[in-house]
Design a protein around this motif. Structure first.
Motif, PDB file in Angstrom:
ATOM      1  N   LEU A   1      74.185  16.392  33.885  1.00 24.53           N
ATOM      2  CA  LEU A   1      74.699  16.581  32.772  1.00 24.53           C
ATOM      3  C   LEU A   1      76.139  15.948  32.435  1.00 24.53           C
ATOM      4  CD1 LEU A   1      74.084  20.560  32.393  1.00 24.53           C
ATOM      5  CD2 LEU A   1      72.654  18.458  31.277  1.00 24.53           C
ATOM      6  N   LYS A   2      76.502  15.496  33.644  1.00 25.97           N
ATOM      7  CA  LYS A   2      78.033  14.690  33.771  1.00 25.97           C
ATOM      8  C   LYS A   2      77.942  13.732  32.424  1.00 25.97           C
ATOM      9  CE  LYS A   2      81.174  12.458  36.521  1.00 25.97           C
ATOM     10  NZ  LYS A   2      81.274  12.010  37.930  1.00 25.97           N
ATOM     11  N   GLY A   3      79.042  13.875  31.585  1.00 23.77           N
ATOM     12  CA  GLY A   3      79.231  12.908  30.565  1.00 23.77           C
ATOM     13  C   GLY A   3      78.442  12.992  29.232  1.00 23.77           C
ATOM     14  N   ARG A   4      77.293  14.167  29.209  1.00 24.87           N
ATOM     15  CA  ARG A   4      76.422  14.189  28.210  1.00 24.87           C
ATOM     16  C   ARG A   4      77.027  15.299  27.238  1.00 24.87           C
ATOM     17  NH1 ARG A   4      70.656  12.730  29.243  1.00 24.87           N
ATOM     18  NH2 ARG A   4      70.907  10.920  30.677  1.00 24.87           N
ATOM     19  N   ASN A  18      81.366  37.097  37.354  1.00 22.43           N
ATOM     20  CA  ASN A  18      82.773  37.429  37.090  1.00 22.43           C
ATOM     21  C   ASN A  18      82.903  37.918  35.459  1.00 22.43           C
ATOM     22  OD1 ASN A  18      83.495  36.915  39.681  1.00 22.43           O
ATOM     23  ND2 ASN A  18      83.948  34.851  39.247  1.00 22.43           N
ATOM     24  N   LEU A  19      81.840  37.968  34.817  1.00 18.48           N
ATOM     25  CA  LEU A  19      82.029  38.466  33.447  1.00 18.48           C
ATOM     26  C   LEU A  19      82.638  37.268  32.594  1.00 18.48           C
ATOM     27  CD1 LEU A  19      81.921  42.281  33.850  1.00 18.48           C
ATOM     28  CD2 LEU A  19      80.143  40.856  33.976  1.00 18.48           C
ATOM     29  N   THR A  20      82.695  36.295  32.819  1.00 15.28           N
ATOM     30  CA  THR A  20      83.146  35.087  31.854  1.00 15.28           C
ATOM     31  C   THR A  20      82.117  34.614  31.204  1.00 15.28           C
ATOM     32  OG1 THR A  20      84.783  34.609  33.674  1.00 15.28           O
ATOM     33  CG2 THR A  20      84.088  32.726  31.995  1.00 15.28           C
ATOM     34  N   HIS A  21      82.124  34.752  30.140  1.00 14.41           N
ATOM     35  CA  HIS A  21      81.014  34.244  29.079  1.00 14.41           C
ATOM     36  C   HIS A  21      80.685  32.859  29.182  1.00 14.41           C
ATOM     37  CE1 HIS A  21      78.730  33.634  25.275  1.00 14.41           C
ATOM     38  NE2 HIS A  21      78.639  34.877  25.574  1.00 14.41           N
ATOM     39  N   ALA A  22      79.486  32.623  29.158  1.00 16.46           N
ATOM     40  CA  ALA A  22      78.732  31.070  29.266  1.00 16.46           C
ATOM     41  C   ALA A  22      79.506  30.132  28.592  1.00 16.46           C
ATOM     42  CB  ALA A  22      77.287  30.971  29.025  1.00 16.46           C
ATOM     43  N   ILE A  23      79.996  30.290  27.405  1.00 16.13           N
ATOM     44  CA  ILE A  23      80.776  29.310  26.504  1.00 16.13           C
ATOM     45  C   ILE A  23      82.067  29.114  27.171  1.00 16.13           C
ATOM     46  CG2 ILE A  23      81.871  30.724  25.039  1.00 16.13           C
ATOM     47  CD1 ILE A  23      81.108  28.849  22.743  1.00 16.13           C
ATOM     48  N   ASP A  24      82.629  30.064  27.595  1.00 14.11           N
ATOM     49  CA  ASP A  24      83.842  29.598  28.271  1.00 14.11           C
ATOM     50  C   ASP A  24      83.725  29.005  29.835  1.00 14.11           C
ATOM     51  OD1 ASP A  24      85.551  31.079  26.409  1.00 14.11           O
ATOM     52  OD2 ASP A  24      85.052  33.015  26.950  1.00 14.11           O
ATOM     53  N   ALA A  25      82.626  29.406  30.473  1.00 13.61           N
ATOM     54  CA  ALA A  25      82.547  29.118  31.590  1.00 13.61           C
ATOM     55  C   ALA A  25      81.944  27.283  31.525  1.00 13.61           C
ATOM     56  CB  ALA A  25      81.259  29.661  32.439  1.00 13.61           C
ATOM     57  N   LEU A  26      81.041  26.993  30.621  1.00 15.00           N
ATOM     58  CA  LEU A  26      80.759  25.731  30.723  1.00 15.00           C
ATOM     59  C   LEU A  26      82.023  24.902  29.986  1.00 15.00           C
ATOM     60  CD1 LEU A  26      77.245  25.778  28.872  1.00 15.00           C
ATOM     61  CD2 LEU A  26      77.958  24.758  31.302  1.00 15.00           C
ATOM     62  N   ALA A  27      82.815  25.390  29.201  1.00 11.14           N
ATOM     63  CA  ALA A  27      83.980  24.848  28.319  1.00 11.14           C
ATOM     64  C   ALA A  27      84.845  24.447  29.521  1.00 11.14           C
ATOM     65  CB  ALA A  27      84.560  25.313  27.310  1.00 11.14           C
ATOM     66  N   ALA A  28      84.704  25.107  30.768  1.00  8.48           N
ATOM     67  CA  ALA A  28      85.917  24.671  31.685  1.00  8.48           C
ATOM     68  C   ALA A  28      85.254  23.756  32.576  1.00  8.48           C
ATOM     69  CB  ALA A  28      86.179  26.085  32.430  1.00  8.48           C
ATOM     70  N   GLU A  31      83.136  17.795  33.512  1.00  9.27           N
ATOM     71  CA  GLU A  31      82.265  16.795  33.428  1.00  9.27           C
ATOM     72  C   GLU A  31      81.347  17.149  32.310  1.00  9.27           C
ATOM     73  OE1 GLU A  31      80.804  19.947  36.320  1.00  9.27           O
ATOM     74  OE2 GLU A  31      82.642  18.920  35.964  1.00  9.27           O
ATOM     75  N   ILE A  32      81.205  18.234  31.662  1.00  8.04           N
ATOM     76  CA  ILE A  32      80.558  18.698  30.675  1.00  8.04           C
ATOM     77  C   ILE A  32      81.003  18.615  29.175  1.00  8.04           C
ATOM     78  CG2 ILE A  32      78.932  20.420  29.645  1.00  8.04           C
ATOM     79  CD1 ILE A  32      78.289  21.369  32.321  1.00  8.04           C
ATOM     80  N   ARG A  33      80.666  17.895  28.093  1.00  6.62           N
ATOM     81  CA  ARG A  33      81.126  17.790  27.015  1.00  6.62           C
ATOM     82  C   ARG A  33      80.321  18.896  25.970  1.00  6.62           C
ATOM     83  NH1 ARG A  33      80.768  13.007  22.833  1.00  6.62           N
ATOM     84  NH2 ARG A  33      81.672  14.216  20.980  1.00  6.62           N
ATOM     85  N   LEU A  34      80.969  20.164  26.038  1.00  3.17           N
ATOM     86  CA  LEU A  34      80.186  21.272  25.092  1.00  3.17           C
ATOM     87  C   LEU A  34      80.371  20.918  23.788  1.00  3.17           C
ATOM     88  CD1 LEU A  34      78.642  23.981  25.460  1.00  3.17           C
ATOM     89  CD2 LEU A  34      80.952  25.112  25.345  1.00  3.17           C
ATOM     90  N   SER A  35      79.559  20.514  22.969  1.00  2.00           N
ATOM     91  CA  SER A  35      79.558  20.409  21.566  1.00  2.00           C
ATOM     92  C   SER A  35      79.095  21.124  20.533  1.00  2.00           C
ATOM     93  CB  SER A  35      79.030  18.794  21.540  1.00  2.00           C
ATOM     94  OG  SER A  35      77.372  18.848  21.551  1.00  2.00           O
ATOM     95  N   ALA A  36      78.402  22.070  20.908  1.00  2.00           N
ATOM     96  CA  ALA A  36      77.885  23.153  19.965  1.00  2.00           C
ATOM     97  C   ALA A  36      77.389  24.307  20.597  1.00  2.00           C
ATOM     98  CB  ALA A  36      76.905  22.484  18.886  1.00  2.00           C
ATOM     99  N   ALA A  37      77.107  25.428  19.987  1.00  2.00           N
ATOM    100  CA  ALA A  37      76.608  26.720  20.619  1.00  2.00           C
ATOM    101  C   ALA A  37      75.748  27.287  19.322  1.00  2.00           C
ATOM    102  CB  ALA A  37      77.679  27.616  21.066  1.00  2.00           C
ATOM    103  N   PHE A  38      74.893  27.959  19.975  1.00  2.00           N
ATOM    104  CA  PHE A  38      73.904  28.966  19.115  1.00  2.00           C
ATOM    105  C   PHE A  38      73.806  30.314  19.578  1.00  2.00           C
ATOM    106  CE2 PHE A  38      72.636  24.481  19.249  1.00  2.00           C
ATOM    107  CZ  PHE A  38      72.507  23.896  17.908  1.00  2.00           C
ATOM    108  N   GLY A  39      74.032  31.255  18.745  1.00  2.00           N
ATOM    109  CA  GLY A  39      73.828  32.457  19.151  1.00  2.00           C
ATOM    110  C   GLY A  39      73.136  33.294  18.281  1.00  2.00           C
ATOM    111  N   PRO A  40      72.910  34.545  18.677  1.00  2.00           N
ATOM    112  CA  PRO A  40      71.778  35.582  18.143  1.00  2.00           C
ATOM    113  C   PRO A  40      72.388  36.198  16.837  1.00  2.00           C
ATOM    114  CG  PRO A  40      72.683  36.468  19.983  1.00  2.00           C
ATOM    115  CD  PRO A  40      73.364  35.150  19.898  1.00  2.00           C
TER     116      PRO A  40
END
Length: 83
Positions: A1-4, A18-28, A31-40
């Motif tokens: 996923l590097k650079g994508r 450690n109970l860190t939400h996935a959006i916060d973990a990925l944003a940290a 090498e990953i460019r988090l560009s959007a999220a989808f939720g329920p």
């Protein structure tokens, strides 16, 4: 996923050991460019708990990415939200 560009599909229980939400973990991850999220229905982090309440689309105030509700008014991403 590097650079994508990566979009996250998650719900309130999408957390690390450690109970860190996935959006916060990925944003940290630099090498990953988090560009959007989808939720329920009840929101990405479970902030809307009333029955049958639809969560709106919004821009995450911490990571500045669009968060699309899978149960909101619009059933597909809006062009104006994407970069």
């Amino acid at each position: 996923l590097k650079g994508r560009r990566v979009a996250l599909l998650a719900h309130p229980a999408s957390v690390t050991k450690n109970l860190t939400h996935a959006i916060d973990a990925l944003a940290a991850c630099p090498e990953i460019r988090l560009s959007a999220a989808f939720g329920p229905q009840h929101g990405m982090k479970g902030d809307l708990q009333d029955n049958m309440m639809e969560s709106p689309d919004y821009r995450d105030p911490v990571h500045n990415i669009p968060v699309f509700s899978l149960y909101g008014e619009v059933r597909k991403p809006r062009d104006e939200w994407m970069e």
